[in-house]
Design a protein around this motif. Structure first.
Motif, short mmCIF file in Angstrom:
data_model
loop_
_atom_site.label_atom_id
_atom_site.label_comp_id
_atom_site.label_asym_id
_atom_site.label_seq_id
_atom_site.Cartn_x
_atom_site.Cartn_y
_atom_site.Cartn_z
N MET A 1 -14.49 -4.07 -8.17
CA MET A 1 -13.50 -3.00 -8.17
C MET A 1 -12.20 -3.46 -7.51
O MET A 1 -11.11 -3.06 -7.92
N ALA A 2 -12.29 -4.30 -6.49
CA ALA A 2 -11.09 -4.81 -5.83
C ALA A 2 -10.25 -5.65 -6.80
O ALA A 2 -9.02 -5.57 -6.80
N ARG B 1 -8.45 -3.35 -9.16
CA ARG B 1 -7.28 -2.75 -8.52
C ARG B 1 -6.12 -3.74 -8.47
O ARG B 1 -4.96 -3.35 -8.64
N GLN B 2 -6.41 -5.01 -8.25
CA GLN B 2 -5.36 -6.02 -8.29
C GLN B 2 -4.75 -6.10 -9.70
O GLN B 2 -3.54 -6.27 -9.85
N ARG C 1 -18.25 -3.67 -5.25
CA ARG C 1 -17.00 -3.41 -4.54
C ARG C 1 -16.01 -4.56 -4.74
O ARG C 1 -14.80 -4.34 -4.84
N SER D 1 0.82 -1.20 0.00
CA SER D 1 0.00 0.00 0.00
C SER D 1 0.86 1.26 0.00
O SER D 1 0.59 2.21 -0.73
N ASP E 1 -18.47 2.35 -11.29
CA ASP E 1 -18.73 3.56 -10.48
C ASP E 1 -20.12 4.12 -10.74
O ASP E 1 -20.85 4.48 -9.81
N LYS F 1 -14.03 0.43 -14.83
CA LYS F 1 -14.15 1.14 -13.55
C LYS F 1 -15.22 2.22 -13.62
O LYS F 1 -16.01 2.38 -12.67
N LYS G 1 0.83 5.79 -9.99
CA LYS G 1 -0.25 5.68 -10.97
C LYS G 1 0.27 4.90 -12.17
O LYS G 1 1.47 4.87 -12.45
N ASP H 1 -4.53 -3.65 -11.83
CA ASP H 1 -3.65 -2.48 -11.94
C ASP H 1 -2.32 -2.72 -11.24
O ASP H 1 -1.26 -2.29 -11.72
N GLN H 2 -2.37 -3.43 -10.11
CA GLN H 2 -1.14 -3.73 -9.38
C GLN H 2 -0.21 -4.59 -10.22
O GLN H 2 1.01 -4.37 -10.24
N ASN I 1 2.68 1.81 -3.40
CA ASN I 1 1.87 2.24 -4.53
C ASN I 1 0.84 3.30 -4.18
O ASN I 1 -0.05 3.57 -4.98
#
Length: 493
Positions: free
Chosen positions: A334-335, A338-339, A331, A223, A246, A242, A230, A341-342, A226
């Motif tokens: 979205m999680a 985000r993974q 949610r 966390s 949203d 996303k 971006k 993106d990681q 990152n």
């Protein structure tokens, strides 16, 4: 990056052990157990319900969890899961809890039969399944579990019929989403959860083969690493995903807000009808000649208010709770994004380090000029200083180049590996998003169909309630004033 920084980085890539996992549940027999799978003390029925690269700063600790991708998208096989018969149990060591009977009908190959023996599971067992699936399938959108509802625990209401019914319904949605998922439905964790007769030992054995999650420190490191990072090249398709989620969340929150207003008005109207019936009841006591018809009318108004309350309760149970579950599902989606993106950030960071390593190699190889043709003053000053110290500059330069060549080769391998991981993860997320869209559409359809059904049933019942009172009112004899006469005579006396 300086040479000393490179020397502090470990580049040993962990390799798969290739160890074959022995499955303890394959015991080589098909005999049914003679004793019940579970024995509880003082079980009581509950009212029925209606339904080790992490040390490197350029690595994310989550990368090590995704060495193997699940197979491509496939269609889910028929699978029906049913939750029923909640029972309260009293255990001296674990305290009181509720278990649920789960019945399975499936054609998934991993199961021992199409109709495994029903099993009982408590909420903590559902938590185990959720955690195990999250670790086994990091690119999948794992259905969320219902909240623990801490307030109910504090109040002591977690064994109330309403609480158990609401939890049963949400657990049913959790299992339904797993049953419709082509990967989750055939997971060994799912199979153990749904058919194991020795669940305590089987889940312990299975947990040994499930890759552990990040420690708190590793998660915090990811966390912090990152927090201000971006994506350098965000992909439009995932940005669009996303945005869509949203917007869906915003719309669902708007629906909840407006429904809250409607529910408040319905509650006020219900209380008004109940009060209206009570006032007519008082009127019937005064009008003795039409006492019985007025009394029946008062009961009709009260019955209408009761029907309205039933509709509101059904709306909250089937419609409102489902909207909340859809928000939780968003949610979860979205999680996963985000993974993804990681994974891309891991690739981009490694690519940056590789580029820096190549530049350092060129700088050491040609110290007299920079990449833009300018002089490397720092390198020249270091060379002069080493020359004064009697260091063999050519030998030192050759040794540095050899080390850098090794680092570049290792970086190239890791860049290729993280690129493959990022690409495979992205493809799986694309498949997951398609499944998410299908599930979302089906559940929105079911949610608003339930809302419409509640209103249809209410209005049909309302029509029946008011139609039954019409013959009573029509039978009133408007010429019958005996009641008034008796009242007047009594007043004259």
């Amino acid at each position: 990056m300086t040479e000393s920084q490179y020397e502090q980085i470990e580049w040993d890539v962990p390799k798969s052990s290739g160890e074959v996992v022995n499955e303890p549940w394959h015991v080589g027999t098909t005999e049914e157990p003679t004793s019940p799978p579970f024995e509880y003390e003082r079980a009581t029925n509950v009212p029925s319900v209606s339904s080790n690269l992490s040390t490197s700063p350029m690595y994310s600790a989550s990368m090590a969890q995704y060495d193997a991708m699940p197979p491509p998208t496939e269609h889910a096989k028929p699978m029906v899961l049913r939750i029923s018969d909640p029972q309260k149990h009293s255990d001296g060591t674990q305290g009181a809890y509720v278990s649920y009977l789960i019945t399975t009908t499936t054609s998934v190959d991993t199961f021992s039969s199409t109709n495994p023996r029903p099993v009982r599971r408590r909420f903590q067992d559902f938590v185990w399944l959720y955690t195990a699936l999250s670790l086994d399938y990091p690119a999948c959108i794992i259905p969320p579990l219902p909240d623990k509802h801490r307030l109910e625990y504090i109040k002591g209401d977690r064994f109330s019929a309403e609480f158990i019914e609401r939890r049963s319904l949400r657990l049913q949605w959790f299992l339904d989403r797993i049953a419709r998922h082509p990967l989750l439905q055939k997971s060994q964790c799912t199979r153990i959860f749904l058919e194991s007769m020795d669940f305590k030992n089987d889940k312990r054995t299975q947990s040994r083969h499930v890759q552990p999650s990040n420690t708190v420190l590793e998660s915090l490191s990811d966390s912090l690493l990152n927090a201000f990072t971006k994506l350098k090249k965000p992909e439009d398709r995932f940005v669009q995903m996303k945005d869509n989620i949203d917007k869906l969340e915003d719309n669902l929150n708007t629906v909840l807000r407006l429904y809250s207003r409607i529910g408040k008005r319905q509650q006020d109207l219900q209380l008004d009808y109940a009060g209206f019936g009570q006032s007519v009841q008082g009127l019937s006591a005064m009008e003795s000649n039409i006492h019985q018809p007025l009394h029946q009318f008062a009961e009709t108004a009260k019955a209408y208010a009761k029907a309205m309350k039933t509709m509101s309760d059904q709306e909250e149970m089937m419609y409102l709770n489902h909207v909340h579950e859809l928000l939780a599902y968003c949610r979860s989606a979205m999680a996963v994004l985000r993974q993804r993106d990681q994974k891309q950030m891991d690739f981009e960071e490694l690519s940056t380090y590789l580029q820096q390593a190549v530049q350092d190699k060129e700088r050491i190889k040609y110290p007299e000029r920079g990449l833009d043709g300018s002089m490397h003053l720092t390198e020249l000053l270091m060379d002069k200083l080493n020359q004064v110290r009697g260091v063999d500059l050519e030998q030192a330069r050759r040794e540095k180049l050899v080390r850098l060549e090794m680092k570049i080769k290792e970086l190239q391998d890791e860049v290729a590996r993280t690129n493959d991981i990022s690409h495979d993860f992205s493809e799986q997320v694309m498949d997951e998003y398609t499944l998410f869209q299908q599930t979302k559409t089906n559940e929105i359809k079911a949610t608003f169909s339930s809302y419409a059904d509640c209103h249809i049933q209410f209005y049909e019942k309302g029509i029946s309630i008011w139609e039954n009172i019409l013959p009573v009112l029509e039978a009133i004899d408007v010429n019958d004033t005996t009641g008034d006469t008796r009242t007047n005579v009594h007043e004259e006396d």
